[in-house]
Write a protein that holds these residues in place. Structure first.
Motif, PDB file in Angstrom:
ATOM      1  N   PHE A 104       0.844  -1.194   0.000  1.00  0.00           N
ATOM      2  CA  PHE A 104       0.000   0.000   0.000  1.00  0.00           C
ATOM      3  C   PHE A 104       0.881   1.247   0.000  1.00  0.00           C
ATOM      4  CE2 PHE A 104      -2.915  -3.251   1.067  1.00  0.00           C
ATOM      5  CZ  PHE A 104      -4.160  -2.805   0.671  1.00  0.00           C
ATOM      6  N   GLU A 105       0.569   2.170  -0.913  1.00  0.00           N
ATOM      7  CA  GLU A 105       1.331   3.411  -1.016  1.00  0.00           C
ATOM      8  C   GLU A 105       0.347   4.571  -1.099  1.00  0.00           C
ATOM      9  OE1 GLU A 105       3.759   3.241  -4.455  1.00  0.00           O
ATOM     10  OE2 GLU A 105       4.850   1.435  -3.835  1.00  0.00           O
ATOM     11  N   GLY A 111      -3.634  13.973   1.520  1.00  0.00           N
ATOM     12  CA  GLY A 111      -4.765  13.458   2.270  1.00  0.00           C
ATOM     13  C   GLY A 111      -5.370  12.182   1.706  1.00  0.00           C
ATOM     14  N   SER A 112      -4.804  11.647   0.637  1.00  0.00           N
ATOM     15  CA  SER A 112      -5.359  10.440   0.039  1.00  0.00           C
ATOM     16  C   SER A 112      -5.022   9.225   0.894  1.00  0.00           C
ATOM     17  CB  SER A 112      -4.821  10.246  -1.379  1.00  0.00           C
ATOM     18  OG  SER A 112      -3.417  10.057  -1.348  1.00  0.00           O
ATOM     19  N   GLN A 113      -5.886   8.198   0.806  1.00  0.00           N
ATOM     20  CA  GLN A 113      -5.665   6.961   1.546  1.00  0.00           C
ATOM     21  C   GLN A 113      -4.668   6.085   0.806  1.00  0.00           C
ATOM     22  OE1 GLN A 113      -7.024   6.166   4.586  1.00  0.00           O
ATOM     23  NE2 GLN A 113      -7.727   8.299   4.548  1.00  0.00           N
ATOM     24  N   PRO A 114      -3.876   5.301   1.536  1.00  0.00           N
ATOM     25  CA  PRO A 114      -2.948   4.382   0.861  1.00  0.00           C
ATOM     26  C   PRO A 114      -3.705   3.447  -0.088  1.00  0.00           C
ATOM     27  CG  PRO A 114      -2.459   4.517   3.197  1.00  0.00           C
ATOM     28  CD  PRO A 114      -3.760   5.226   3.012  1.00  0.00           C
ATOM     29  N   ALA A 115      -3.168   3.273  -1.279  1.00  0.00           N
ATOM     30  CA  ALA A 115      -3.808   2.435  -2.307  1.00  0.00           C
ATOM     31  C   ALA A 115      -2.902   1.272  -2.648  1.00  0.00           C
ATOM     32  CB  ALA A 115      -4.078   3.262  -3.564  1.00  0.00           C
ATOM     33  N   PRO A 116      -3.491   0.134  -2.997  1.00  0.00           N
ATOM     34  CA  PRO A 116      -2.657  -1.033  -3.323  1.00  0.00           C
ATOM     35  C   PRO A 116      -1.870  -0.837  -4.610  1.00  0.00           C
ATOM     36  CG  PRO A 116      -4.983  -1.494  -3.733  1.00  0.00           C
ATOM     37  CD  PRO A 116      -4.931  -0.166  -3.059  1.00  0.00           C
ATOM     38  N   ARG A 117      -0.615  -1.205  -4.576  1.00  0.00           N
ATOM     39  CA  ARG A 117       0.254  -1.176  -5.747  1.00  0.00           C
ATOM     40  C   ARG A 117       0.802  -2.585  -5.958  1.00  0.00           C
ATOM     41  NH1 ARG A 117      -0.365   3.680  -8.476  1.00  0.00           N
ATOM     42  NH2 ARG A 117      -0.278   5.418  -7.004  1.00  0.00           N
ATOM     43  N   VAL A 118       0.834  -3.023  -7.195  1.00  0.00           N
ATOM     44  CA  VAL A 118       1.274  -4.383  -7.498  1.00  0.00           C
ATOM     45  C   VAL A 118       2.654  -4.334  -8.141  1.00  0.00           C
ATOM     46  CG1 VAL A 118       0.838  -6.400  -8.944  1.00  0.00           C
ATOM     47  CG2 VAL A 118      -1.038  -5.337  -7.682  1.00  0.00           C
ATOM     48  N   LEU A 119       3.517  -5.203  -7.675  1.00  0.00           N
ATOM     49  CA  LEU A 119       4.844  -5.366  -8.251  1.00  0.00           C
ATOM     50  C   LEU A 119       4.927  -6.738  -8.905  1.00  0.00           C
ATOM     51  CD1 LEU A 119       7.928  -4.691  -8.599  1.00  0.00           C
ATOM     52  CD2 LEU A 119       8.254  -5.837  -6.381  1.00  0.00           C
ATOM     53  N   GLY A 120       5.242  -6.770 -10.189  1.00  0.00           N
ATOM     54  CA  GLY A 120       5.536  -8.025 -10.866  1.00  0.00           C
ATOM     55  C   GLY A 120       7.047  -8.176 -10.939  1.00  0.00           C
ATOM     56  N   GLN A 121       7.612  -8.836  -9.956  1.00  0.00           N
ATOM     57  CA  GLN A 121       9.066  -8.937  -9.847  1.00  0.00           C
ATOM     58  C   GLN A 121       9.617  -9.958 -10.838  1.00  0.00           C
ATOM     59  OE1 GLN A 121      11.470  -7.229  -8.012  1.00  0.00           O
ATOM     60  NE2 GLN A 121      12.817  -8.429  -9.337  1.00  0.00           N
ATOM     61  N   TYR A 122      10.549  -9.521 -11.671  1.00  0.00           N
ATOM     62  CA  TYR A 122      11.186 -10.437 -12.629  1.00  0.00           C
ATOM     63  C   TYR A 122      12.031 -11.455 -11.865  1.00  0.00           C
ATOM     64  CZ  TYR A 122      14.303 -12.127 -16.286  1.00  0.00           C
ATOM     65  OH  TYR A 122      15.024 -12.931 -17.130  1.00  0.00           O
ATOM     66  N   HIS A 142       8.499  -8.702   3.774  1.00  0.00           N
ATOM     67  CA  HIS A 142       7.769  -7.844   4.710  1.00  0.00           C
ATOM     68  C   HIS A 142       8.519  -6.545   4.953  1.00  0.00           C
ATOM     69  CE1 HIS A 142       5.163  -6.601   7.890  1.00  0.00           C
ATOM     70  NE2 HIS A 142       6.077  -6.769   8.860  1.00  0.00           N
ATOM     71  N   ARG A 143       9.844  -6.615   5.056  1.00  0.00           N
ATOM     72  CA  ARG A 143      10.648  -5.411   5.284  1.00  0.00           C
ATOM     73  C   ARG A 143      10.455  -4.401   4.160  1.00  0.00           C
ATOM     74  NH1 ARG A 143      15.457  -3.315   3.999  1.00  0.00           N
ATOM     75  NH2 ARG A 143      16.032  -5.060   2.653  1.00  0.00           N
ATOM     76  N   ARG A 144      10.249  -4.902   2.953  1.00  0.00           N
ATOM     77  CA  ARG A 144      10.012  -4.027   1.810  1.00  0.00           C
ATOM     78  C   ARG A 144       8.560  -3.547   1.735  1.00  0.00           C
ATOM     79  NH1 ARG A 144      14.320  -7.197   0.412  1.00  0.00           N
ATOM     80  NH2 ARG A 144      15.784  -6.380  -1.162  1.00  0.00           N
ATOM     81  N   GLY A 145       7.723  -4.063   2.636  1.00  0.00           N
ATOM     82  CA  GLY A 145       6.330  -3.627   2.661  1.00  0.00           C
ATOM     83  C   GLY A 145       5.406  -4.423   1.770  1.00  0.00           C
ATOM     84  N   TYR A 146       5.856  -5.581   1.289  1.00  0.00           N
ATOM     85  CA  TYR A 146       5.071  -6.357   0.325  1.00  0.00           C
ATOM     86  C   TYR A 146       4.360  -7.533   0.971  1.00  0.00           C
ATOM     87  CZ  TYR A 146       7.430  -3.902  -3.489  1.00  0.00           C
ATOM     88  OH  TYR A 146       7.890  -2.944  -4.355  1.00  0.00           O
ATOM     89  N   ILE A 147       3.298  -7.984   0.291  1.00  0.00           N
ATOM     90  CA  ILE A 147       2.582  -9.226   0.625  1.00  0.00           C
ATOM     91  C   ILE A 147       2.502 -10.046  -0.653  1.00  0.00           C
ATOM     92  CG2 ILE A 147       0.357 -10.223   1.301  1.00  0.00           C
ATOM     93  CD1 ILE A 147      -0.148  -7.657   2.913  1.00  0.00           C
TER      94      ILE A 147
END
Length: 583
Positions: A104-105, A111-122, A142-147
């Motif tokens: 979430f970023e 004032g915007s709410q965090p929105a989901p961002r998707v990473l397609g990691q090569y 998790h340290r990078r903030g990802y699920i």
């Protein structure tokens, strides 16, 4: 989404084999995943209900479970393959070179709410390990903030608790909070709504295919040809793609004009006495198409040779493709005796040029093609003698163009049939370059340009003419790019004087070159030079030129539409005929 995934997992939802395989890029996959995670609509899908028997041979979605004996297929997915495949594979983490994560970023807006961002990691394999290594390490993820997206699989993932505990390095409270976040996301994904349109099981195959083609929204759209490819392979084990490769090998110039696969299917439809359209493709005996392939190739080769003989060299100069499958399909009825062959060739030449110079196939092309095919077939077989058996020869049904039609024809680089047809008439006459005297051929087409005989810039600037009026077929000649650059925006009088001064035989040689394009020399020789105040005279000269060229071309048009190719029979003005005969 859980319902869709369950249908795929239980092998109830399958793809018709005519569908192409997945074609989406990883950027498109990531964009879809973000759409789902943000609860935004991603479009509807189309399914066909399946009764006791599957209407089409089917296959599973990429990486989905294969069909087992006793499994009951209840639906075919007609549209939506790319979306469901992307969701299935990302949530099952079975792409060979990508792993998908979400975090979430905050958006840029304050004032915007965090929105989901998707990473397609090569991902890549080296030494038996899949890199980058952090993708397999819950703590680093998790340290990078990802699920990991695989944890959100609507069918469940029994690793969620363990992953959360490992990612938080054994901190039960942090693991509990992280697991709540994962569960919330997973619930949202599971409940995400994918609306659908459903065709009932009694829908005829050809209707289902028609709906599919019209509604298909994938990034790589399927054609009727693609569908027949799969059905032929299913029925005979033969590859239509390989058959088309054989066709292109036998007729190497075919690719200059048209897609060989579509032309072959149109020809096959006519040979089976059906209209050349998608519905006919579905109703033909597909096995017969493969068995008849050599004869289809022979007919197409003959049709392309006819185009070449009429000096029509490529798709850009081809006025209409509608007549090609008809001529190819009629090859089987072409007589072998000399004089009968001559009569038949004249008939088909007349037919070809009428298809190029009339509005016969502007509407209902496939229906009219079948009507003309049947009429021409009866004429070739000697069952009829009146050419009007084919409606294209009935001038009450299909009138030939008038002088006004010729004057109004648009610029031939566009799609208008008559405009391209008039250029084709000029090319058939020889169309020698007005400076270097070289005839237009297939080999030098790439060096030819569409030239305004009355320069576009003069007509617009001095004559104040509308663009539509300057872009007329009768104001066009195909000449070499170097000649076109040399002429530039000079008035006709000026560039004619330049040509005459450089020609060894003077004006007679230049007249002959223009006559080879069916261009009236006299009307050009009187055009110019023009001052800024000569607008009315310029437009008047231009109109006189268009009318003169129309009068000069019309007898040739009429003669070709009768299948006659002799220049002496066309009633050209004596001065132009004489000029054309200058060596």
């Amino acid at each position: 989404m859980k319902d869709w995934f369950t249908s795929v997992a239980e092998r109830r939802l399958r793809l018709p084999r005519f569908q192409r395989f997945e074609a989406w890029s990883h950027n498109e996959v990531g964009s879809l995943l973000e759409t789902v995670l943000r609860k935004l609509p991603a479009g509807a899908v189309l399914v066909l209900k399946v009764g006791a028997e599957e209407p089409f041979a089917s296959r599973e979605l990429e990486s989905a479970p294969a069909l087992r004996p006793g499994d009951r297929v209840t639906e075919h997915l007609l549209d939506g393959q790319q979306r469901l495949t992307a969701l299935w594979r990302a949530m099952h983490d079975n792409y060979s070179n990508r792993t998908y994560f979400v975090r979430f970023e905050n958006d840029d807006e304050e004032g915007s709410q965090p929105a989901p961002r998707v990473l397609g990691q090569y991902r890549w394999n080296r030494g038996g390990k899949l890199y980058p290594l952090w993708c397999e390490d819950p703590i680093e993820v998790h340290r990078r903030g990802y699920i990991p997206l695989r944890l959100l699989n609507p069918l469940g993932n029994d690793q969620r608790n363990e992953w959360a505990l490992t990612a938080t390095d054994g901190n039960f409270q942090d693991a509990w909070q992280l697991n709540l976040r994962v569960q919330e996301l997973a619930t949202n994904v599971s409940q995400y709504n994918i609306p659908y349109l459903s065709l009932p099981e009694e829908t005829p195959k050809d209707v289902a295919l028609d709906v599919f083609i019209k509604m298909n929204t994938s990034s790589v759209r399927l054609s009727a040809f693609d569908i027949v490819v799969a059905q032929l392979e299913e029925a005979t084990g033969s590859s239509l793609h390989e058959l088309v490769e054989d066709l292109h090998a036998a007729v190497p110039t075919l690719q200059r004009y048209i897609d060989g696969g579509t032309l072959a299917l149109d020809c096959a439809a006519l040979r089976s006495d059906r209209a050349p359209n998608q519905r006919s493709y579905q109703r033909m005996n597909i096995s017969d198409v493969a068995g008849d392939w050599d004869r289809i190739i022979a007919g197409i080769k003959w049709a392309i040779e006819m185009l070449d003989a009429e000096r029509i060299y490529d798709a850009q100069r081809l006025p209409s493709v509608a007549s090609l499958p008809i001529i190819a399909a009629l090859h089987q009825y072409f007589p072998s005796s000399l004089d009968e062959a001559g009569n038949a060739r004249r008939l088909l030449r007349a037919y070809l040029w009428r298809s190029f110079l009339t509005r016969r196939y502007d509407q209902s092309a496939s229906t009219r093609a079948l009507q003309d095919y049947r009429g021409l077939r009866r004429l070739l077989l000697g069952e009829e003698s009146d050419w009007k058996t084919a409606p294209i020869f009935d001038e009450e049904v299909t009138p030939l163009p008038t002088e006004d039609d010729l004057i109004g024809a648009a610029w031939p680089r566009g799609r208008e049939v008559l405009a391209r047809g008039l250029l084709a008439v000029a090319l058939r006459e020889g169309a020698r370059d007005i400076a270097d005297d070289q005839t237009v051929t297939a080999g030098n087409l790439s060096k030819r340009e569409y030239h305004h005989l009355f320069p576009d810039s003069l007509l617009l600037k001095i004559g104040k003419a509308e663009q539509q009026k300057t872009m007329r077929a009768l104001n066009c000649a195909l000449i070499s790019w170097s000649t076109n650059r040399n002429i530039s925006n000079k008035s006709p009088l000026q560039y004619l004087q330049d040509r005459v001064s450089r020609a060894d035989m003077g004006e007679d040689a230049v007249r002959a070159r223009f006559a080879s394009h069916l261009i009236p020399y006299a009307e050009l020789a009187e055009a110019g030079p023009y001052l800024e105040s000569d607008g009315e005279k310029l437009v008047r000269d231009y109109d006189n030129f268009l009318a003169a060229r129309a009068r000069m071309m019309l007898p040739v048009v009429q003669s070709l539409c009768e299948g006659v190719g002799s220049q002496s029979s066309r009633g050209l003005r004596a001065t132009e005929v004489q000029a054309a005969r200058v060596p």
